[in-house]
Design a protein around this motif. Structure first.
Motif, PDB file in Angstrom:
ATOM      1  N   HIS A 165       0.868  -1.197   0.000  1.00  0.00           N
ATOM      2  CA  HIS A 165       0.000   0.000   0.000  1.00  0.00           C
ATOM      3  C   HIS A 165       0.898   1.238   0.000  1.00  0.00           C
ATOM      4  O   HIS A 165       1.527   1.529   1.027  1.00  0.00           O
TER       5      HIS A 165
ATOM      6  N   GLN B  17       0.395   3.995   2.797  1.00  0.00           N
ATOM      7  CA  GLN B  17       0.726   3.615   4.180  1.00  0.00           C
ATOM      8  C   GLN B  17       2.213   3.777   4.496  1.00  0.00           C
ATOM      9  O   GLN B  17       2.655   3.453   5.601  1.00  0.00           O
TER      10      GLN B  17
ATOM     11  N   ARG C 269     -11.310  -2.848  -1.249  1.00  0.00           N
ATOM     12  CA  ARG C 269     -10.358  -3.013  -0.123  1.00  0.00           C
ATOM     13  C   ARG C 269     -10.445  -4.424   0.479  1.00  0.00           C
ATOM     14  O   ARG C 269      -9.451  -5.140   0.519  1.00  0.00           O
TER      15      ARG C 269
ATOM     16  N   GLU D 104      -7.455 -12.735   6.581  1.00  0.00           N
ATOM     17  CA  GLU D 104      -6.163 -12.347   7.161  1.00  0.00           C
ATOM     18  C   GLU D 104      -6.162 -12.500   8.680  1.00  0.00           C
ATOM     19  O   GLU D 104      -5.129 -12.811   9.279  1.00  0.00           O
TER      20      GLU D 104
ATOM     21  N   ASP E 152       3.335  -5.857   2.066  1.00  0.00           N
ATOM     22  CA  ASP E 152       2.151  -5.291   2.734  1.00  0.00           C
ATOM     23  C   ASP E 152       2.483  -4.094   3.622  1.00  0.00           C
ATOM     24  O   ASP E 152       1.834  -3.873   4.637  1.00  0.00           O
TER      25      ASP E 152
HETATM   26  N1  GUN Z   1      -7.515  -5.438   5.119  1.00  0.00           N
HETATM   27  C1  GUN Z   1      -8.234  -4.383   4.675  1.00  0.00           C
HETATM   28  N2  GUN Z   1      -7.460  -3.310   4.470  1.00  0.00           N
HETATM   29  C2  GUN Z   1      -6.218  -3.659   4.811  1.00  0.00           C
HETATM   30  C3  GUN Z   1      -4.970  -2.972   4.815  1.00  0.00           C
HETATM   31  O1  GUN Z   1      -4.850  -1.801   4.478  1.00  0.00           O
HETATM   32  N3  GUN Z   1      -3.897  -3.717   5.217  1.00  0.00           N
HETATM   33  C4  GUN Z   1      -3.995  -5.016   5.601  1.00  0.00           C
HETATM   34  N4  GUN Z   1      -2.904  -5.654   5.977  1.00  0.00           N
HETATM   35  N5  GUN Z   1      -5.155  -5.656   5.615  1.00  0.00           N
HETATM   36  C5  GUN Z   1      -6.248  -5.000   5.224  1.00  0.00           C
END
Ligand code: GUN
Ligand code: ZN
Length: 439
Positions: free
Chosen positions: A78, A81, A203, A234, A321
């Motif tokens: 990203h 970020q 997203r 995740e 990431d």
């Molecule tokens: N899941 C939704 N948005 C994000 C993000 O910006 N980073 C991560 N690691 N997981 C996400």
């Protein structure tokens, strides 16, 4: 015609080491010969130098202490970020609300977006990463900023506008309709321009209504060849939330499947908590999982079951990431991937990890005909790894018996200091002054 000749230790993958013997080629005294941005020849210095004239021989750069490796491929990162990497004390859902959304709101400002895009791309280059699949923010101007700078640097990049129409503050949300129209316009403007490709980027399931996910599917159908880039399974609280938001879906992946989002150009970051039918469906549709080890550890998400995912026949890439991840270095990313497999009783070999960071990443992004290794005809994106870059790697590498041990040592101990020079289309990228990092 422009020509570059570099003598060094050539190391690249011709195939997947876990699947094929002899998949890694190491040439102890090699010559990489580049013409007009493409690799003309890769081979032994002794054999090739006989065919060089005096002018060419004089032009050979001597980098014999370095490994010449393909540019790294970061399959999930990203760029907005960058300014919040290493944010303390939260896991995914709190981390998004506390740190991520407020920071991404600042990308409504195109000048700010451009400044951060420069810092981000500088970091990729410093770390030897030449291709990445990149989340921008919800604002179309964040995509214009990113692509215009990547284009000026002639980098091969894939990126897209975040689609997010619920469960986030108004400053970072759009609507199903506006996200369709804005993404459509960005695809027309950028997809297939120079080395740039577009990724439709919802997203993740919790921040899109079913209508927006359908809009993403429509974009994919209307523009064959664009990518799909999102997050999947995740974090355990995230998985529970998806179950409650989409009660009729068979599982998390099914939410995306029902919108027509799976396929060989679809990249799902993470995929830690998948059931067998999700694995089967990912494999069947040739979809990709981007494994992001530093992020999975840093925001406490969990341990990626690489052996199970590979055994299911799912294509895998590796991602930093950032800013969930804590390093832009694909060497450091590899090191954490190794440790995550250690915790599960599996040894990730140095050659397989190297593959995932180079040719495997290129395959994951369906770009292996143009990048991923140093074969003749490929785009000349590569970097020089210097084992003597730090006192410790210099000392340790002097005790390495072979290239495999050296590769492992550089993966475990290396970082941006290890990357001596990064080349984009055969051109060395000037090591940017630290002043470029000032905000
Ligand atoms: N899941 C939704 N948005 C994000 C993000 O910006 N980073 C991560 N690691 N997981 C996400
Ligand atoms: Zn991410």
């Amino acid at each position: 015609m422009s020509e570059t000749l570099i003598r060094g230790q050539i190391l690249h993958c011709l195939d997947e080491p876990e699947q094929h013997d002899g998949a890694v080629e190491y040439i102890a005294d090699g010559l990489l010969w580049i013409q007009d941005g493409y690799i003309k020849t890769t081979g032994s210095y002794t054999q090739l130098s006989g065919g060089l004239n005096k002018r060419q021989l004089d032009a050979v750069e001597d980098q014999r202490k370095c490994l010449i490796v393909p540019g790294f491929v970061d399959c999930h990162v990203h760029y907005p970020q960058t300014q919040m990497i290493a944010a303390y004390g939260t896991q995914l859902l709190d981390w998004l609300n506390t740190y991520t959304f407020p920071v991404e709101a600042s990308f409504a400002d195109a000048a700010h977006a451009k400044q951060v895009a420069h810092v981000f791309l500088d970091q990729l280059v410093r770390n030897g990463t030449t291709t990445a699949l990149v989340f921008c923010s919800v604002h179309p101007q964040s995509v214009d900023a990113f692509f215009s700078i990547a284009q000026a640097r002639q980098m091969r990049m894939i990126a897209g506008k975040v689609m997010m129409d619920r469960h986030a503050p108004p400053a970072v949300t759009d609507t199903a309709d506006s996200s369709y129209h804005d993404s459509n316009a960005l695809i027309q403007r950028w997809h297939g321009v120079d080395r740039l490709s577009y990724a439709v980027t919802p997203r993740f399931a919790p921040t899109s209504t079913p209508a927006q996910l359908q809009a993403a599917g429509r974009l994919l159908r209307e523009h064959p060849g664009v990518y799909l880039h999102t997050h999947l399974s995740e974090n355990q609280d995230e998985v529970k939330w998806v179950k409650s938001l989409f009660p009729t879906a068979d599982h998390y992946l099914d939410v995306y499947d029902q919108a027509g989002l799976l396929g060989r150009r679809s990249v799902f970051a993470h995929g830690i908590y998948l059931c067998d039918s999700e694995c089967q469906r990912l494999a069947q549709t040739e979809s990709v999982l981007a494994h992001c080890p530093t992020s999975n550890l840093f925001i406490g998400s969990g341990l990626f079951p690489m052996q199970r995912i590979a055994a299911a026949g799912i294509r895998i890439g590796m991602g930093t990431d950032v800013g969930g991840g804590t390093s832009f270095s694909m060497l450091q990313t590899t090191a954490e991937a190794y440790k995550i497999q250690q915790l599960q009783g599996h040894n990730l070999t140095p050659e397989q990890a190297f593959y995932l960071a180079t040719l495997g990443g290129a395959k994951a992004l369906d770009l292996d005909t143009v990048i991923g290794n140093l074969k003749p005809g490929k785009e000349a994106d590569f970097c020089l790894l210097d084992p003597t870059a730090t006192n410790l790697t210099a000392f340790r590498s002097a005790h390495c018996r072979d290239w495999r041990e050296l590769l492992f040592v550089l993966q475990m101990l290396g970082d941006d200091r290890t990357v001596k020079t990064t080349y984009i289309l055969g051109k060395p990228q000037s090591q940017l002054p630290v002043a470029g990092l000032q905000q």
